[in-house]
Write an enzyme that holds these catalytic residues in place. Sequence first.
Site, mmCIF file in Angstrom:
data_model
loop_
_atom_site.group_PDB
_atom_site.id
_atom_site.type_symbol
_atom_site.label_atom_id
_atom_site.label_comp_id
_atom_site.label_asym_id
_atom_site.label_seq_id
_atom_site.Cartn_x
_atom_site.Cartn_y
_atom_site.Cartn_z
ATOM 1 N N ASP A 1 0.816 -1.206 0.000
ATOM 2 C CA ASP A 1 0.000 0.000 0.000
ATOM 3 C C ASP A 1 0.855 1.263 0.000
ATOM 4 O O ASP A 1 0.452 2.290 -0.554
ATOM 5 C CB ASP A 1 -0.933 0.000 1.209
ATOM 6 N N ARG B 1 -7.177 22.611 20.749
ATOM 7 C CA ARG B 1 -5.969 22.191 21.460
ATOM 8 C C ARG B 1 -5.968 20.667 21.467
ATOM 9 O O ARG B 1 -6.886 20.031 21.991
ATOM 10 C CB ARG B 1 -5.937 22.738 22.887
#
EC number: 2.7.1.23
Length: 299
Positions: A64, A166
Site C-alpha cells: 500500500d 488544542r
Amino acid sequence: MHPIRSVLIVTKPGHPTALDLAQDIGVWLTRRGVSCRILEGPGEALPLRQLAADAGLVLVLGGDGTMLGVARRLAGTGVPLLGINLGRVGFLAEVPAGEWAATLERLLAAPLRVERRLALRFGVERGGVEIFQGDAVNDVVINRGALARVITLDIDVDGERLAGLRADGLIISTPTGATGYAVSARGPLMDPALDAFTVTPICPFLGNFPPLVLGGGSVCSVRIREQGTEVHATIDGQEGIALRSGDRITLTGLRDGLCFATLGGGGYCARLRACGFVRDHACTLPDMLPDEGGTSTDV
C-alpha cells in the site's frame, strides 16, 4: 474505457522480487500484443506523469505504501492504477501476487472499468505567500514534533470560523484514507465513492471536538497558533513539511483525483472484513415471538 494497449509497471524501489515479477509480467503482456514499460520506483512526479500519460494502465508492484506514492504523483491525471500486493495489508494493492496472470487476463478481455475517488489538494501559506502545494491520497496530518505537548490550531471552513483546537494534532482524510490513521483516532469509516473528507482531532483537550465530515467542495483552513513547539504536516505518512507559527494550510477535495481499475469482485464491505476493520460476530437471538398460547418467551 477502451481496451488496454499499453501498460506502465512501477515497482517498489530496491525490491528484487518486485523487479523480477515486473519482468515476467512484461513478457506476458508483450506476448499478448500489449506494449509495456518498467520503472523501478515512482521517482519524481513530473517524469512519472509524463510516462503514465501514454499508458492505458499503471500496474504497481509493492504494498500500500508504494501505491500511495504512485497515486499521489498521478493525482488528477485520470490514469487508472492497479496494485499487485507484495506487502502486508493490501487495502489499496488488492491483487495477491499469485493471481496477477488471471487478473490481467480478465482485464484484457473486456473494456477497463475504473473507480474514481476524491483526493486532497492543499497549499501551505507563510506570510501571505504560498510556499508549498501538493496532493494527498490518504491524509494530511498536522501534529507536534518530538516533545509530548498539545498544539493550538485555528480551523475555518469555507471562510467561516469553526473552532480553536488544542490537541496532539489533526487529521484531514479522504474516504480512501479513512481506514488509515484517521480510524485509529476514532474517525469514521467512509465509502470510497463519497464526495467528502473528514477532519479528525488526535486526542483533543477535554474531548471538545468530534470528528467532522465535510463536503468534497468545502475548503478547510488550519492556522498554526503554536509558538515554541515544533509542528509538522505529514502527507500520506511519506512526506513532511516543517511549519511555523502563523502558517496556514488550506485543503479541499480534488474530485476524481484518484482513479483505480476495478475487478468487479467483492465490494467495500468485503474489503473491510478481509482487512480486519470490522468483525462479523455471528450470534443466534432468542425467539421473541409469542407462542401459540399467546405468551412470549422469557429471556
